[in-house]
Design a protein around this motif. Structure first.
Motif, PDB file in Angstrom:
ATOM      1  N   LEU A  14      -1.878  -1.662   1.969  1.00 32.11           N
ATOM      2  CA  LEU A  14      -1.639  -0.945   0.713  1.00 32.11           C
ATOM      3  C   LEU A  14      -0.742  -1.716  -0.239  1.00 32.11           C
ATOM      4  CD1 LEU A  14      -1.231   2.765   1.894  1.00 32.11           C
ATOM      5  CD2 LEU A  14      -3.280   1.573   1.083  1.00 32.11           C
ATOM      6  N   ILE A  15      -0.252  -2.889   0.151  1.00 37.10           N
ATOM      7  CA  ILE A  15       0.570  -3.712  -0.745  1.00 37.10           C
ATOM      8  C   ILE A  15      -0.359  -4.468  -1.681  1.00 37.10           C
ATOM      9  CG2 ILE A  15       2.240  -5.594  -0.907  1.00 37.10           C
ATOM     10  CD1 ILE A  15       3.194  -4.853   1.895  1.00 37.10           C
ATOM     11  N   ALA A  16      -0.267  -4.195  -2.966  1.00 33.23           N
ATOM     12  CA  ALA A  16      -1.152  -4.812  -3.957  1.00 33.23           C
ATOM     13  C   ALA A  16      -0.724  -6.254  -4.222  1.00 33.23           C
ATOM     14  CB  ALA A  16      -1.120  -4.019  -5.253  1.00 33.23           C
ATOM     15  N   THR A  17      -1.680  -7.162  -4.187  1.00 29.86           N
ATOM     16  CA  THR A  17      -1.398  -8.568  -4.507  1.00 29.86           C
ATOM     17  C   THR A  17      -1.959  -8.966  -5.863  1.00 29.86           C
ATOM     18  OG1 THR A  17      -3.370  -9.308  -3.330  1.00 29.86           O
ATOM     19  CG2 THR A  17      -1.316  -9.213  -2.081  1.00 29.86           C
ATOM     20  N   ALA A  26      -5.459   1.555 -13.420  1.00 26.36           N
ATOM     21  CA  ALA A  26      -4.702   1.840 -12.195  1.00 26.36           C
ATOM     22  C   ALA A  26      -4.618   3.347 -11.965  1.00 26.36           C
ATOM     23  CB  ALA A  26      -3.305   1.245 -12.300  1.00 26.36           C
ATOM     24  N   ASN A 303       6.276   2.848 -10.466  1.00 25.04           N
ATOM     25  CA  ASN A 303       5.401   2.470  -9.357  1.00 25.04           C
ATOM     26  C   ASN A 303       5.952   3.035  -8.046  1.00 25.04           C
ATOM     27  OD1 ASN A 303       4.052   1.056 -11.330  1.00 25.04           O
ATOM     28  ND2 ASN A 303       3.963  -0.859 -10.204  1.00 25.04           N
ATOM     29  N   TYR A 336      -3.173   4.908  -2.252  1.00 25.33           N
ATOM     30  CA  TYR A 336      -2.566   4.323  -3.452  1.00 25.33           C
ATOM     31  C   TYR A 336      -2.051   2.920  -3.129  1.00 25.33           C
ATOM     32  CZ  TYR A 336      -2.677   8.487  -6.418  1.00 25.33           C
ATOM     33  OH  TYR A 336      -3.095   9.535  -7.202  1.00 25.33           O
ATOM     34  N   ARG A 337      -2.079   2.030  -4.131  1.00 23.98           N
ATOM     35  CA  ARG A 337      -1.608   0.662  -3.964  1.00 23.98           C
ATOM     36  C   ARG A 337      -0.128   0.608  -4.327  1.00 23.98           C
ATOM     37  NH1 ARG A 337      -3.808  -2.280  -7.739  1.00 23.98           N
ATOM     38  NH2 ARG A 337      -4.196  -4.233  -6.660  1.00 23.98           N
ATOM     39  N   PHE A 338       0.665  -0.100  -3.528  1.00 19.74           N
ATOM     40  CA  PHE A 338       2.123  -0.042  -3.641  1.00 19.74           C
ATOM     41  C   PHE A 338       2.719  -1.303  -4.278  1.00 19.74           C
ATOM     42  CE2 PHE A 338       1.776   3.678  -1.249  1.00 19.74           C
ATOM     43  CZ  PHE A 338       3.013   4.287  -1.085  1.00 19.74           C
ATOM     44  N   TYR A 341       2.433  -4.811  -8.286  1.00 21.73           N
ATOM     45  CA  TYR A 341       1.088  -4.823  -8.846  1.00 21.73           C
ATOM     46  C   TYR A 341       0.296  -3.571  -8.478  1.00 21.73           C
ATOM     47  CZ  TYR A 341       0.986  -9.667 -10.662  1.00 21.73           C
ATOM     48  OH  TYR A 341       1.188 -10.809 -11.392  1.00 21.73           O
ATOM     49  N   GLY A 342       0.987  -2.571  -7.960  1.00 25.52           N
ATOM     50  CA  GLY A 342       0.302  -1.388  -7.447  1.00 25.52           C
ATOM     51  C   GLY A 342       0.097  -0.308  -8.483  1.00 25.52           C
ATOM     52  N   ASP A 343      -0.216   0.898  -7.997  1.00 23.10           N
ATOM     53  CA  ASP A 343      -0.490   2.042  -8.844  1.00 23.10           C
ATOM     54  C   ASP A 343       0.818   2.691  -9.309  1.00 23.10           C
ATOM     55  OD1 ASP A 343      -3.340   1.838  -8.642  1.00 23.10           O
ATOM     56  OD2 ASP A 343      -3.179   2.631  -6.594  1.00 23.10           O
TER      57      ASP A 343
END
Length: 349
Positions: A14-17, A26, A303, A336-338, A341-343
């Motif tokens: 879930l860690i957004a790159t 998003a 975020n 959800y992306r964390f 760069y996440g949501d």
């Protein structure tokens, strides 16, 4: 309050790159009172309206990650060592505090060369880092740094991939103007020109403040009793015009909504107990954790934050610890992306 009170399990997947494209596509978790809705950032114009004021941090991230070499004459000939440098913040006398790897290969007075356009002398060395004096200043320094530097991605992204050219745009807000940050105000990365226009057409107003985000934002909390943690200092400014806009919004019954914890910490630093925001220019070390009484903030767009981080403590102060636990559990369960760069979430107490 113990540090473990702010822990939660986050699957690495879930860690957004990389950020969402376009930015406003998003996901957005709306947490208003006890209700929770799954939306997208592009839905913000339906959630905000006339009378609402978004507080935006206009700091600009510098390409603070540098790769250079130092050379030294030895009995065996010239010895060259590769040095990785991350700039932290400028000093009052024109130097730059920095981290270097490997620090043990440097001596005071040595020169590190970063390509043909930029070099720096090591003026001080300490256990935790060093101070550099560059051979360029002002616009000349900015131009040289832009050529040789890379964007300082957070450690949790840098551990998964190297920075590249795409990050020069992705890790910068569309309104960035005042150079000085070594980390982005990441909630603001979700905004693009079409979204800003849609919000303006709805009657939402904007005001800019400046907080130069430092690398200390990623430092872990190391004390078990969180109330004894000492925050890193960051330079910020709330202009008289910005303070007036915030106070006028509140006087008219509108909502003051910082975009990001950086903007929130700054306006809270500038506010007095009577909930009036004053012009502010200087370093803030404000630490917001449960029990804090908010003076300038009605809601927050932000975020999703690291476990055991001061930013998770901040949103817990705004929404309540049990409510944040439920919000984060929902975010994890819903994919959800964390992180940077996440949501996003819109938190309305």
């Amino acid at each position: 309050m113990k540090l473990d009170d702010f822990d939660f399990h986050l699957p690495e997947g879930l860690i957004a790159t990389r950020p969402a494209r376009p930015r406003s596509s998003a996901r957005l978790l709306l947490a208003q009172g006890d209700s929770t809705r799954d939306l997208h950032v592009r839905d913000l114009p339906d959630l905000l309206g006339p009378g609402d004021l978004l507080v935006l941090n206009d700091t600009r991230v510098i390409p603070a990650r540098l790769t250079g070499t130092r050379s030294r004459q030895t009995p065996q000939g010239e010895a060259v060592a590769r040095i990785e440098v991350t700039l932290l913040e400028p000093t009052a006398d024109g130097g730059w505090k920095a981290l270097a790897k490997p620090l043990r290969k440097l001596k005071q007075g040595e020169t590190i060369r970063f390509g043909e356009t930029l070099s720096a002398e090591v003026s001080e060395i300490a256990e935790a880092g060093l101070v550099l004096r560059f051979d360029a200043t002002g616009e000349e320094f900015d131009a040289a740094l832009d050529k040789v530097g890379a964007m300082p991605l957070p450690p949790y992204i840098a551990a998964l991939r190297a920075p590249d050219e795409a990050d020069r745009d992705d890790y910068q807000t569309v309104w960035a103007s005042r150079t000085g940050a070594v980390a982005a105000p990441t909630a603001s990365l979700h905004f693009d020109p079409p979204l800003l226009k849609a919000l303006a057409d709805r009657g939402v107003r904007f005001v800019h403040v400046t907080l130069h985000v430092g690398a200390g934002t990623f430092l872990p909390v190391k004390v078990e009793d969180v109330t004894t943690h000492k925050m890193h200092g960051e330079w910020g400014e709330v202009t008289p015009e910005a303070a007036e806009a915030i106070n006028a919004t509140r006087a008219a019954g509108g909502r003051v909504i910082p975009v990001g914890t950086t903007a929130l910490r700054l306006i809270e630093s500038a506010a007095t107990e009577d909930r009036v925001v004053h012009p502010y220019r200087g370093v803030t070390e404000i630490f917001i954790y449960p029990g804090y009484r908010f003076r300038a903030t009605d809601a927050l767009m932000t975020n999703f934050h690291l476990p055991k981080s001061t930013l998770l403590m901040l949103v817990s102060a705004l929404m309540g610890q049990d409510r944040i636990r439920n919000i984060y559990r929902h975010a994890v369960d819903s994919g959800y992306r964390f992180f940077s760069y996440g949501d996003a979430s819109l938190l309305i107490p």
